[in-house]
Design a protein around this motif. Structure first.
Motif, mmCIF file in Angstrom:
data_model
loop_
_atom_site.group_PDB
_atom_site.id
_atom_site.type_symbol
_atom_site.label_atom_id
_atom_site.label_comp_id
_atom_site.label_asym_id
_atom_site.label_seq_id
_atom_site.Cartn_x
_atom_site.Cartn_y
_atom_site.Cartn_z
ATOM 1 N N VAL A 1 0.840 -1.201 0.000
ATOM 2 C CA VAL A 1 0.000 0.000 0.000
ATOM 3 C C VAL A 1 0.875 1.250 0.000
ATOM 4 C CG1 VAL A 1 -1.628 1.327 1.383
ATOM 5 C CG2 VAL A 1 -1.993 -1.115 1.041
ATOM 6 N N ARG A 2 1.933 1.228 0.753
ATOM 7 C CA ARG A 2 2.850 2.369 0.782
ATOM 8 C C ARG A 2 3.476 2.614 -0.579
ATOM 9 N NH1 ARG A 2 8.096 1.572 4.231
ATOM 10 N NH2 ARG A 2 8.733 0.611 2.256
ATOM 11 N N ASP A 3 3.713 1.538 -1.333
ATOM 12 C CA ASP A 3 4.280 1.674 -2.670
ATOM 13 C C ASP A 3 3.208 1.845 -3.741
ATOM 14 O OD1 ASP A 3 6.936 1.486 -1.857
ATOM 15 O OD2 ASP A 3 6.842 -0.704 -1.797
ATOM 16 N N GLU A 4 1.984 2.169 -3.314
ATOM 17 C CA GLU A 4 0.878 2.520 -4.205
ATOM 18 C C GLU A 4 0.484 1.362 -5.119
ATOM 19 O OE1 GLU A 4 1.899 6.126 -6.197
ATOM 20 O OE2 GLU A 4 1.728 7.345 -4.379
ATOM 21 N N PHE A 5 0.335 0.180 -4.532
ATOM 22 C CA PHE A 5 -0.210 -0.969 -5.246
ATOM 23 C C PHE A 5 -1.716 -1.031 -5.018
ATOM 24 C CE2 PHE A 5 4.048 -2.254 -5.863
ATOM 25 C CZ PHE A 5 4.076 -3.333 -6.733
ATOM 26 N N GLU A 6 -2.419 -1.557 -5.998
ATOM 27 C CA GLU A 6 -3.830 -1.886 -5.813
ATOM 28 C C GLU A 6 -3.889 -3.284 -5.212
ATOM 29 O OE1 GLU A 6 -5.596 -1.558 -9.619
ATOM 30 O OE2 GLU A 6 -5.328 0.614 -9.757
ATOM 31 N N LEU A 7 -4.315 -3.375 -3.971
ATOM 32 C CA LEU A 7 -4.133 -4.589 -3.176
ATOM 33 C C LEU A 7 -5.456 -5.265 -2.883
ATOM 34 C CD1 LEU A 7 -2.036 -6.256 -1.459
ATOM 35 C CD2 LEU A 7 -2.680 -4.788 0.450
ATOM 36 N N SER A 8 -5.468 -6.594 -3.003
ATOM 37 C CA SER A 8 -6.585 -7.391 -2.517
ATOM 38 C C SER A 8 -6.262 -7.855 -1.103
ATOM 39 C CB SER A 8 -6.829 -8.598 -3.421
ATOM 40 O OG SER A 8 -5.718 -9.485 -3.392
ATOM 41 N N MET A 9 -7.286 -8.106 -0.303
ATOM 42 C CA MET A 9 -7.066 -8.506 1.080
ATOM 43 C C MET A 9 -6.385 -9.872 1.144
ATOM 44 S SD MET A 9 -7.974 -6.065 2.958
ATOM 45 C CE MET A 9 -7.949 -6.902 4.536
ATOM 46 N N PRO A 10 -5.424 -10.061 2.062
ATOM 47 C CA PRO A 10 -4.810 -11.387 2.221
ATOM 48 C C PRO A 10 -5.853 -12.431 2.605
ATOM 49 C CG PRO A 10 -3.554 -9.702 3.382
ATOM 50 C CD PRO A 10 -4.828 -9.055 2.963
ATOM 51 N N ARG A 11 -5.688 -13.642 2.093
ATOM 52 C CA ARG A 11 -6.625 -14.728 2.357
ATOM 53 C C ARG A 11 -5.857 -15.961 2.789
ATOM 54 N NH1 ARG A 11 -9.810 -14.974 -3.221
ATOM 55 N NH2 ARG A 11 -10.850 -16.716 -2.192
ATOM 56 N N ARG A 12 -6.494 -16.770 3.640
ATOM 57 C CA ARG A 12 -5.893 -18.016 4.101
ATOM 58 C C ARG A 12 -6.151 -19.106 3.067
ATOM 59 N NH1 ARG A 12 -4.910 -17.292 9.830
ATOM 60 N NH2 ARG A 12 -4.108 -19.432 9.882
ATOM 61 N N VAL A 13 -5.264 -20.084 3.031
ATOM 62 C CA VAL A 13 -5.376 -21.171 2.073
ATOM 63 C C VAL A 13 -4.808 -22.427 2.705
ATOM 64 C CG1 VAL A 13 -3.138 -20.688 1.010
ATOM 65 C CG2 VAL A 13 -4.885 -21.863 -0.328
ATOM 66 N N GLY A 14 -5.295 -23.589 2.262
ATOM 67 C CA GLY A 14 -4.776 -24.860 2.745
ATOM 68 C C GLY A 14 -5.485 -25.342 3.999
ATOM 69 N N SER A 15 -4.998 -26.454 4.508
ATOM 70 C CA SER A 15 -5.594 -27.065 5.702
ATOM 71 C C SER A 15 -5.115 -26.344 6.959
ATOM 72 C CB SER A 15 -5.230 -28.545 5.779
ATOM 73 O OG SER A 15 -3.822 -28.707 5.824
ATOM 74 N N ALA A 16 -5.875 -26.529 8.050
ATOM 75 C CA ALA A 16 -5.552 -25.848 9.301
ATOM 76 C C ALA A 16 -4.314 -26.423 9.971
ATOM 77 C CB ALA A 16 -6.740 -25.917 10.259
ATOM 78 N N TRP A 17 -4.004 -27.686 9.725
ATOM 79 C CA TRP A 17 -2.825 -28.306 10.318
ATOM 80 C C TRP A 17 -2.078 -29.067 9.221
ATOM 81 C CZ3 TRP A 17 -7.857 -29.732 11.266
ATOM 82 C CH2 TRP A 17 -8.245 -30.992 10.786
ATOM 83 N N PRO A 18 -0.790 -29.305 9.411
ATOM 84 C CA PRO A 18 -0.002 -29.982 8.382
ATOM 85 C C PRO A 18 -0.506 -31.398 8.137
ATOM 86 C CG PRO A 18 1.427 -28.896 9.968
ATOM 87 C CD PRO A 18 0.053 -28.856 10.536
ATOM 88 N N ARG A 19 -0.933 -31.665 6.935
ATOM 89 C CA ARG A 19 -1.390 -32.993 6.563
ATOM 90 C C ARG A 19 -1.169 -33.191 5.073
ATOM 91 N NH1 ARG A 19 -8.015 -32.536 6.955
ATOM 92 N NH2 ARG A 19 -8.261 -30.832 5.453
ATOM 93 N N VAL A 20 -1.264 -34.451 4.669
ATOM 94 C CA VAL A 20 -0.969 -34.791 3.276
ATOM 95 C C VAL A 20 -2.228 -34.845 2.443
ATOM 96 C CG1 VAL A 20 0.039 -36.538 1.775
ATOM 97 C CG2 VAL A 20 1.076 -36.061 3.997
ATOM 98 N N GLY A 21 -3.274 -35.491 2.924
ATOM 99 C CA GLY A 21 -4.492 -35.648 2.146
ATOM 100 C C GLY A 21 -5.585 -34.723 2.619
#
Length: 230
Positions: free
Chosen positions: A155-175
């Motif tokens: 934002v300080r460098d004047e980017f048009e920014l989308s809100m950060p979003r979470r991705v993936g599983s809540a805990w480390p897992r394979v499947g």
């Protein structure tokens, strides 16, 4: 005795997280164009997303103070690319493993063309992934950083920014199924567009333009219009 992973980014858990990130980023970046994209990553096994409108990818592996992959250079110096050379710059966990986070982000901004897209992914420091990373990693450990920190920088460098979003599983897992809708996903991503320079309107200014004067007179022309006729 604890079993350390020589590189947590090649473990099945993180590879699953990388796959979840790629599935989310691909449609978001699908319309990006340009001749080249820059893929800054922690492991050479992480492939950049398929983008049909983009010409080629340059992949650079970031590991501490060293850069590998398509180039061999020091991570403490400027990236060996020209200014505004890439239509897309993708930082996939690269800010976690670089020796100088701010320097790498500055360089990513420098080589990104106006109107280009910048995407950042990482392991979220708040959640069950953070203690797992600390338990699995040998020194130096990945440096997990809050995504809002990168948001403020962009934002300080004047980017048009989308809100950060979470991705993936809540805990480390394979499947198991996972996606971007989880509020407690182990990873995060944010996407921002570099603004184009504003066009400065020009104020019109009246300029006197001298009328061209013929150098010679035609045959029979009067030299003085005020001379009385004889």
């Amino acid at each position: 005795m604890a079993a350390f992973a020589p590189d947590i980014y090649v473990t099945p858990q993180v590879r699953k997280l990388l796959a979840d990130e790629a599935a989310v980023l691909a449609p978001l970046l699908a319309r990006c164009t340009g001749d080249h994209g820059l893929h800054l990553t922690t492991t050479a096994q992480a492939e950049p997303p398929a983008m049909p409108l983009l010409g080629h990818w340059a992949t650079v592996r970031v590991a501490g103070a060293a850069l590998g992959g398509d180039i061999r250079a020091s991570g403490l110096e400027a990236l060996p690319f020209a200014d505004e050379a890439f239509g897309v710059v993708l930082l996939r966990h690269a800010l976690e493993t670089t020796a100088r986070q701010d320097n790498l982000l500055d360089e990513a901004i420098r080589v990104l063309a106006p109107g280009g897209m910048l995407a950042i992914t990482g392991i979220h420091p708040f959640g069950l992934w953070s203690p797992w990373v600390a338990r699995q990693s040998r020194a130096p450990r990945p440096r997990l950083t809050w995504p809002w920190w990168w948001s403020q920088r962009l934002v300080r460098d004047e980017f048009e920014l989308s809100m950060p979003r979470r991705v993936g599983s809540a805990w480390p897992r394979v499947g198991g199924a996972s996606g971007p809708g989880s509020l407690v996903g182990g990873g995060y991503f944010l996407v921002a567009r570099k603004k184009r320079p504003s066009a400065v309107p020009l104020r019109p200014r009246m300029v006197a333009v001298p009328a061209p004067i013929p150098g010679t007179l035609a045959s029979g022309a009067r030299r003085n219009a005020r001379e009385p006729l004889s």
